[in-house]
Motif scaffolding. Structure first.
Motif, short mmCIF file in Angstrom:
data_model
loop_
_atom_site.label_atom_id
_atom_site.label_comp_id
_atom_site.label_asym_id
_atom_site.label_seq_id
_atom_site.Cartn_x
_atom_site.Cartn_y
_atom_site.Cartn_z
N PHE A 55 0.83 -1.21 0.00
CA PHE A 55 0.00 0.00 0.00
C PHE A 55 0.87 1.26 0.00
O PHE A 55 0.51 2.27 -0.59
N LYS A 57 3.09 3.38 -1.28
CA LYS A 57 3.72 3.66 -2.58
C LYS A 57 4.97 4.53 -2.46
O LYS A 57 5.90 4.38 -3.22
N VAL A 63 1.01 4.67 5.61
CA VAL A 63 0.05 4.72 4.51
C VAL A 63 -0.80 5.97 4.65
O VAL A 63 -1.52 6.13 5.64
N GLU A 67 -2.99 6.47 -0.57
CA GLU A 67 -2.46 5.12 -0.66
C GLU A 67 -3.48 4.12 -0.09
O GLU A 67 -3.66 3.03 -0.64
N GLN A 70 -6.35 3.74 -2.69
CA GLN A 70 -5.91 2.95 -3.84
C GLN A 70 -5.73 1.48 -3.46
O GLN A 70 -6.07 0.59 -4.24
N GLY A 71 -5.20 1.24 -2.28
CA GLY A 71 -5.00 -0.13 -1.83
C GLY A 71 -6.29 -0.86 -1.57
O GLY A 71 -6.50 -1.98 -2.03
N PHE A 87 -1.73 -7.95 -6.84
CA PHE A 87 -1.48 -7.72 -5.42
C PHE A 87 -0.97 -8.99 -4.76
O PHE A 87 0.03 -8.97 -4.02
#
Length: 163
Positions: A55, A57, A63, A67, A70-71, A87
């Protein structure tokens, strides 16, 4: 300090924003491993650190909201089979070089099984798994080889959450 301003404020995003703020115990705008671990359903999951690493990035060890969104969204009904397979592959591709090596598979499986298996037994399983999946004989598993192994398992269907 949530940054939803660059994300469309759909009901899913609003719900995740509330969840994020609830998890962000120190109001830093980022989630640490400890804050993730405040979720009872994650406390017994040995792969939490790998999930956070994927997650995260920007690689800062935490996080942020973007992030997080998006995760998490890749595991929603909007996420695709391809996203979930990528993933899952990245869980094992620890060094993010596009391949799962013998050492990486051992490392991740060791995290999962702990002391339930002797290292020698685990290494035998890893060796057999790599040989079985390694179609081109280069000693490592590519994403396409990974997909060929897991395609019939439909495990990606179990990688969905209700956001």
């Amino acid at each position: 300090m949530s940054s939803t301003n660059n994300l469309q404020k759909t009901p899913d995003v609003r719900r995740l924003d509330k969840r994020f703020k609830k998890l962000d115990l120190d109001d830093s705008g980022e989630l640490s491993v400890d804050e993730f671990m405040s979720l009872p359903e994650l406390q017994q999951n040995p792969l939490v650190q790998r999930v956070i690493d994927i997650f995260d990035k920007d690689g800062n060890g935490e996080v942020d909201f973007n992030e997080f969104i998006q995760g998490v969204l890749q595991f929603s009904v909007r996420g695709t089979k391809e996203q979930r397979l990528r993933f899952a592959f990245r869980i094992y591709d620890v060094d993010d070089d596009g391949f799962i090596s013998n050492q990486e598979l051992f490392q991740v499986l060791k995290t999962m099984v702990g002391s339930n298996l002797e290292d020698v037994q685990l290494q035998q399983i890893v060796n057999k798994s790599i040989v079985s999946a390694d179609a081109d004989g280069d000693g490592r598993v590519s994403y396409s080889e990974f997909c060929a192994v897991v395609q019939g398992l439909d495990f990606h269907k179990h990688m969905m959450v209700d956001v």
